[in-house]
Design an enzyme around this catalytic site. Structure first.
Site, PDB file in Angstrom:
ATOM      1  N   ASN A 204      29.753  26.931  32.805  1.00 36.04           N
ATOM      2  CA  ASN A 204      29.310  25.759  33.377  1.00 36.04           C
ATOM      3  C   ASN A 204      30.445  25.460  34.565  1.00 36.04           C
ATOM      4  O   ASN A 204      31.503  26.244  34.557  1.00 36.04           O
ATOM      5  CB  ASN A 204      29.092  24.725  32.790  1.00 36.04           C
ATOM      6  CG  ASN A 204      30.265  24.029  32.003  1.00 36.04           C
ATOM      7  OD1 ASN A 204      31.347  24.475  32.244  1.00 36.04           O
ATOM      8  ND2 ASN A 204      29.990  23.278  30.920  1.00 36.04           N
ATOM      9  N   GLN A 249      14.166  34.040  37.613  1.00 33.10           N
ATOM     10  CA  GLN A 249      15.394  33.668  37.816  1.00 33.10           C
ATOM     11  C   GLN A 249      15.742  32.231  37.910  1.00 33.10           C
ATOM     12  O   GLN A 249      16.912  31.743  37.898  1.00 33.10           O
ATOM     13  CB  GLN A 249      16.044  34.554  38.985  1.00 33.10           C
ATOM     14  CG  GLN A 249      16.068  35.975  38.775  1.00 33.10           C
ATOM     15  CD  GLN A 249      17.050  36.543  37.584  1.00 33.10           C
ATOM     16  OE1 GLN A 249      18.271  35.981  37.702  1.00 33.10           O
ATOM     17  NE2 GLN A 249      16.482  36.858  36.617  1.00 33.10           N
ATOM     18  N   GLU A 319      23.662  37.703  44.700  1.00 38.34           N
ATOM     19  CA  GLU A 319      24.192  38.299  43.435  1.00 38.34           C
ATOM     20  C   GLU A 319      23.223  39.131  42.920  1.00 38.34           C
ATOM     21  O   GLU A 319      23.729  40.407  42.659  1.00 38.34           O
ATOM     22  CB  GLU A 319      24.180  36.971  42.522  1.00 38.34           C
ATOM     23  CG  GLU A 319      24.547  37.226  41.059  1.00 38.34           C
ATOM     24  CD  GLU A 319      24.424  36.167  40.214  1.00 38.34           C
ATOM     25  OE1 GLU A 319      25.111  36.487  38.704  1.00 38.34           O
ATOM     26  OE2 GLU A 319      23.975  35.344  40.501  1.00 38.34           O
ATOM     27  N   ASP A 353      20.001  42.110  33.689  1.00 42.26           N
ATOM     28  CA  ASP A 353      20.721  40.920  32.788  1.00 42.26           C
ATOM     29  C   ASP A 353      21.044  41.019  31.191  1.00 42.26           C
ATOM     30  O   ASP A 353      22.071  40.609  30.466  1.00 42.26           O
ATOM     31  CB  ASP A 353      19.894  39.477  32.897  1.00 42.26           C
ATOM     32  CG  ASP A 353      20.191  38.724  34.210  1.00 42.26           C
ATOM     33  OD1 ASP A 353      20.851  39.092  34.814  1.00 42.26           O
ATOM     34  OD2 ASP A 353      19.234  37.858  34.456  1.00 42.26           O
ATOM     35  N   HIS A 412      68.125  46.164  53.466  1.00 47.20           N
ATOM     36  CA  HIS A 412      67.174  47.321  53.395  1.00 47.20           C
ATOM     37  C   HIS A 412      67.700  48.730  53.918  1.00 47.20           C
ATOM     38  O   HIS A 412      67.489  49.902  53.263  1.00 47.20           O
ATOM     39  CB  HIS A 412      65.747  46.965  53.913  1.00 47.20           C
ATOM     40  CG  HIS A 412      64.962  46.363  53.052  1.00 47.20           C
ATOM     41  ND1 HIS A 412      65.152  45.037  53.111  1.00 47.20           N
ATOM     42  CD2 HIS A 412      63.523  46.327  52.430  1.00 47.20           C
ATOM     43  CE1 HIS A 412      64.162  44.316  52.154  1.00 47.20           C
ATOM     44  NE2 HIS A 412      63.103  45.302  51.744  1.00 47.20           N
TER      45      HIS A 412
END
Length: 435
Positions: A204, A249, A319, A353, A412
């Site tokens: 959540n 969905q 998604e 899913d 360097h």
């Protein structure tokens, strides 16, 4: 023709979001300071559970005994598919080496993280599939320790099917703790657990915010918002199947957007007429979620042709993306922004899913523009290495010294100079930057 909205969303996934950041930060800080005791206090408050939080083998066995054999078989079926697909993904990344210059070798090595924390939702729905998706991929990646964490129900504990799924998929420990306190326990290494290197799995808004705050201290799969799904359908699509898929969905949550993009007005109108009746047939909680999602967040968009449909879909970067249209190969080649793609009427988001093997932990809120979903690769560090002979380092040292001086980084440059002086005494090198 520009796109026409036959149904326009009145809200977005961000509309009305509670400001949970301060609450979550306070809980995380409390638990980090207070350790196990404070985590248990929050578990009693939010989970309303005071039972054992780290399941013993006897408790796992007892939960397993409560799972019907038919459900066990379905869980094993899904686990096998997810495992085999994860193994395929892992095979695409291997250790490599090349001689970049004569005598100078560079390479890549993939190393799994030590400890993974897998959050498995167990509130409104018991997400058995999330246990399969997250634990299995961590196991295939080679993580040395995997904790599965799921909210317990008062006086019951973690749903037995989740316990069984997490166990057979390879969880080393199962933690009966939900929300921010569960995430904190895995991150801070409470109850004798190792500190997690990565946190994965849906949750959540409080779980999502906890992962966002902790990102950097630990790795995460992604910052997730409400789940979303988009269907691309042409005139040959079955309107009833399209409508059912949209409703399937929308039941995820009141703020889960579903979108239909089509080039056929007749199809769009049929779908729009069917959806309310299909929602009315759902069980109470599912119906309430789907009704609100359809009313406030759903959109139906009419486009002039398939190219405009594809361009609109890429803009939304869903998604889940379903194509129910002719010439599937064209869509596969053309579409570029989605978490997971479902090609043809014969597959559906619900398959992905639950049981096909591709992961259902996917980027939401247009994050598919820049990332994919959870995979075996998320648990692996792709690192590089190099080694050289003295002769092989000669040209690299020269280039390093000159570039470093041009940048003003003299320290360097000198780390290259000292090697040239040691390995090639007496040689006169041009170490000045190019003018």
């Amino acid at each position: 023709m520009t796109r026409e909205y036959l149904k326009k969303a009145t809200l977005t996934a961000e509309s009305g979001a509670d400001d949970v950041q301060e609450t979550v930060q306070n809980i995380l800080s409390d638990i980090e300071k207070g350790g196990d005791i404070k985590a248990l206090e929050y578990a009693a408050k939010f989970d309303r559970y005071e039972g054992n939080v780290l399941l013993t083998q006897d408790e796992i066995d007892a939960a397993t005994a409560l799972v019907p054999e038919k459900l066990k078989a379905d869980i094993r079926f899904a686990h096998d598919n997810v495992r085999r697909f994860a193994e395929l993904q892992k095979s695409t990344v291997g250790d490599v080496e090349m001689e970049i210059q004569p005598g100078f070798h560079v390479g890549q090595k993939s190393i799994p993280v030590d400890a993974a924390g897998c959050y498995v939702p167990g509130g409104r729905y018991s997400h058995i599939a999330s246990a399969i998706m997250t634990v299995t991929t961590a196991k295939v990646a080679g993580c040395k320790h995997i904790t599965a964490c799921s909210p317990p129900r008062p006086d019951v504990g973690v749903a037995p099917a989740i316990v069984y799924a997490a166990h057979i998929c390879g969880a080393d420990n199962i933690l009966a703790m939900g929300g921010v306190q569960g995430v904190a326990a895995m991150t801070f290494g409470l109850f004798g657990l190792p500190e997690a290197n990565i946190l994965v799995g849906p949750g959540n808004q409080f779980v999502a915010e906890a992962k966002r705050i902790l990102f950097g201290r630990v790795g995460i799969d992604m910052i997730a918002g409400p789940t979303d799904s988009l269907i691309l359908a042409d005139k040959d699509a079955d309107a009833h199947i399209v409508a059912v898929d949209l409703v399937s969905q929308a039941e995820h949550g009141y703020n889960s957007p579903v979108w239909l993009i089509t080039d056929d007005r007749v199809l769009a109108e049929k779908v729009m007429a069917m959806v309310p009746d299909l929602i009315a047939e759902l069980p109470d909680l599912n119906r309430d979620n789907a009704f609100a999602a359809w009313r406030d967040y759903a959109e139906v968009i009419l486009c002039s042709d398939r190219e405009e449909m594809a361009a609109t879909s890429d803009e939304y970067a869903p998604e889940h993306l379903t194509v129910q249209a002719q010439d599937i190969d064209w869509w596969l080649d053309r579409l570029t922004s989605y978490g997971s793609l479902f090609l043809g009427e014969e597959t559906t988001v619900s398959y992905g899913d639950k049981a096909t093997g591709t992961n259902h932990v996917l980027p939401t809120s247009r994050a598919a523009n820049y990332t994919g979903g959870l995979s075996v690769h998320k648990y692996m560090k792709i690192v590089t290495w190099q080694r050289s002979t003295r002769e092989g380092s000669r040209d690299v040292a020269l280039a390093t010294a000159r570039i470093s001086r041009l940048e003003g980084m003299e320290g360097h440059a000198r780390s290259a100079d000292v090697r040239l002086a040691k390995y090639f005494p007496g040689e006169n090198f041009d170490l000045a930057p190019a003018s």
